[in-house]
Design a protein around this motif. Structure first.
Motif, PDB file in Angstrom:
ATOM      1  N   SER A  52      18.783   2.998 -45.059  1.00 32.74           N
ATOM      2  CA  SER A  52      17.970   2.663 -43.879  1.00 32.74           C
ATOM      3  C   SER A  52      18.376   3.495 -42.667  1.00 32.74           C
ATOM      4  O   SER A  52      17.532   3.988 -41.908  1.00 32.74           O
ATOM      5  CB  SER A  52      18.112   1.174 -43.562  1.00 32.74           C
ATOM      6  N   ILE A  53      19.693   3.672 -42.491  1.00 33.67           N
ATOM      7  CA  ILE A  53      20.180   4.461 -41.361  1.00 33.67           C
ATOM      8  C   ILE A  53      19.822   5.937 -41.539  1.00 33.67           C
ATOM      9  O   ILE A  53      19.418   6.623 -40.584  1.00 33.67           O
ATOM     10  CB  ILE A  53      21.704   4.277 -41.202  1.00 33.67           C
ATOM     11  N   GLY A  60      15.461  12.277 -36.572  1.00 32.64           N
ATOM     12  CA  GLY A  60      15.993  12.908 -35.372  1.00 32.64           C
ATOM     13  C   GLY A  60      16.706  11.961 -34.431  1.00 32.64           C
ATOM     14  O   GLY A  60      17.152  12.367 -33.350  1.00 32.64           O
ATOM     15  N   LEU A  61      16.864  10.693 -34.804  1.00 35.68           N
ATOM     16  CA  LEU A  61      17.556   9.735 -33.945  1.00 35.68           C
ATOM     17  C   LEU A  61      19.059   9.849 -34.120  1.00 35.68           C
ATOM     18  O   LEU A  61      19.563  10.098 -35.221  1.00 35.68           O
ATOM     19  CB  LEU A  61      17.106   8.302 -34.274  1.00 35.68           C
ATOM     20  N   ALA A  62      19.770   9.668 -33.037  1.00 41.13           N
ATOM     21  CA  ALA A  62      21.231   9.632 -33.110  1.00 41.13           C
ATOM     22  C   ALA A  62      21.666   8.271 -33.638  1.00 41.13           C
ATOM     23  O   ALA A  62      20.933   7.281 -33.551  1.00 41.13           O
ATOM     24  CB  ALA A  62      21.838   9.885 -31.732  1.00 41.13           C
ATOM     25  N   GLN A  67      18.586   0.939 -34.157  1.00 42.43           N
ATOM     26  CA  GLN A  67      18.792  -0.499 -34.043  1.00 42.43           C
ATOM     27  C   GLN A  67      19.335  -1.048 -35.376  1.00 42.43           C
ATOM     28  O   GLN A  67      18.591  -1.555 -36.215  1.00 42.43           O
ATOM     29  CB  GLN A  67      17.471  -1.177 -33.672  1.00 42.43           C
ATOM     30  N   VAL A  68      20.641  -0.906 -35.532  1.00 42.91           N
ATOM     31  CA  VAL A  68      21.278  -1.310 -36.791  1.00 42.91           C
ATOM     32  C   VAL A  68      21.673  -2.782 -36.776  1.00 42.91           C
ATOM     33  O   VAL A  68      21.871  -3.395 -37.826  1.00 42.91           O
ATOM     34  CB  VAL A  68      22.523  -0.430 -37.068  1.00 42.91           C
ATOM     35  N   PHE A  96      28.301  -0.704 -33.854  1.00 45.55           N
ATOM     36  CA  PHE A  96      27.568  -1.917 -34.216  1.00 45.55           C
ATOM     37  C   PHE A  96      28.493  -2.796 -35.064  1.00 45.55           C
ATOM     38  O   PHE A  96      29.240  -2.290 -35.904  1.00 45.55           O
ATOM     39  CB  PHE A  96      26.297  -1.602 -35.017  1.00 45.55           C
ATOM     40  N   SER A  97      28.418  -4.090 -34.851  1.00 41.32           N
ATOM     41  CA  SER A  97      29.260  -5.007 -35.608  1.00 41.32           C
ATOM     42  C   SER A  97      28.613  -6.383 -35.671  1.00 41.32           C
ATOM     43  O   SER A  97      27.862  -6.774 -34.775  1.00 41.32           O
ATOM     44  CB  SER A  97      30.653  -5.122 -34.978  1.00 41.32           C
ATOM     45  N   THR A  98      28.901  -7.115 -36.740  1.00 38.71           N
ATOM     46  CA  THR A  98      28.384  -8.487 -36.875  1.00 38.71           C
ATOM     47  C   THR A  98      29.314  -9.519 -36.255  1.00 38.71           C
ATOM     48  O   THR A  98      28.952 -10.695 -36.156  1.00 38.71           O
ATOM     49  CB  THR A  98      28.205  -8.847 -38.363  1.00 38.71           C
ATOM     50  N   THR A  99      30.496  -9.096 -35.848  1.00 41.56           N
ATOM     51  CA  THR A  99      31.475 -10.065 -35.351  1.00 41.56           C
ATOM     52  C   THR A  99      31.266 -10.416 -33.885  1.00 41.56           C
ATOM     53  O   THR A  99      31.441 -11.549 -33.482  1.00 41.56           O
ATOM     54  CB  THR A  99      32.908  -9.539 -35.550  1.00 41.56           C
TER      55      THR A  99
END
Length: 258
Positions: A52-53, A60-62, A67-68, A96-99
């Motif tokens: 997905s990433i 072309g997105l960094a 939006q992960v 990005f993190s889920t915590t």
């Protein structure tokens, strides 16, 4: 302890040793298989996130612009044992993190994780890796751009609580089945040896008693129809005759001396 009891004890001991080895082999085999299955399943989750990433990166997105957050939060909700999922850049900074939600706070992944990132993609070299400790399975994957340069990675941490519970449950089942198998084998050995070696046991007991009577200079009286009885009687008779001849010789020599 008679001969049948000894044979039963030795047989049960050998069976117990064999069953113990089989228990250990099955326990470690199950542990390794469950560990491999768990890490493989986590690797699939990482691979889906990476795909997905990469689709967004190819547009072309960094990495920081993608939006992960929703992707990793959705993946974490699907499995309650997932402790955390972190996405970091090429320098090891978690973006990005889920915590928790980042608000200007910079957090970096441990060096041992960053060292696993292969900077340049190589043919026939996998871009994922895994490790584990006493508490977690840790599975990671490197993210590359279209030029095969590493731009970051994903690291997933999985709690081992459920894994340990399943291993403990399997060990309990193995212990119960091994115990029942040993009990059944011991019972069969006891009955089989008792029935199969009954005559041998009687003959052995008769021989022991006869030998003891010989030592005590008594005439053996045990007769149970065993093949040893006749031979023992002959041996006893020969020994008695030899003792009488020795006594007679000693008496004659003593008389001559006087």
């Amino acid at each position: 302890m008679n001969i049948t009891s000894k044979l039963t004890a030795y047989t049960v001991f050998v069976i117990a040793m064999v069953l113990s080895l089989l228990l250990m082999m099955n326990y470690f085999k199950f542990q390794n298989i469950l560990s491999d299955v768990t890490t493989s399943r986590l690797a699939v989750i990482n691979k889906n996130l990476e795909d997905s990433i990469n689709n967004a990166v190819n547009l072309g997105l960094a990495l920081e612009e993608i939006q992960v957050g929703q992707l990793i939060n959705r993946a974490k909700k699907n499995d309650k044992e997932i402790e955390s999922i972190d996405v970091f850049d090429a320098n090891g900074m978690v973006i990005f993190s889920t915590t928790f939600t980042f608000k200007g706070i910079k957090t970096q992944v441990p060096p041992k994780i960053l060292n696993k990132v292969v900077k340049i993609k190589e043919p026939n070299v996998s871009n994922d890796w895994s490790s584990n400790n006493n508490k977690y399975f840790v599975v990671g994957i490197t993210i590359y751009n279209s030029f095969d340069r590493a731009i970051g990675g994903i690291v997933l941490k999985y709690d081992k609580t459920q894994y340990k519970a399943e291993v403990a449950s399997m060990l309990k089942e193995l212990l119960i089945s091994t115990g029942l198998t040993l009990f059944g084998a011991a019972l069969i050995a006891f009955v089989g040896i008792r029935l199969g070696f009954r005559r041998l046991s009687r003959s052995y007991a008769s021989m022991e008693k006869s030998i003891q009577n010989i030592k005590n200079k008594n005439t053996p009286t045990v007769k149970d129809g065993s093949p040893f009885d006749e031979k023992l009687q002959k041996i006893t008779k020969n020994i008695d005759e030899a003792i009488n001849l020795i006594n007679q010789s000693q008496t004659v020599n003593s008389t001559k001396t006087k």
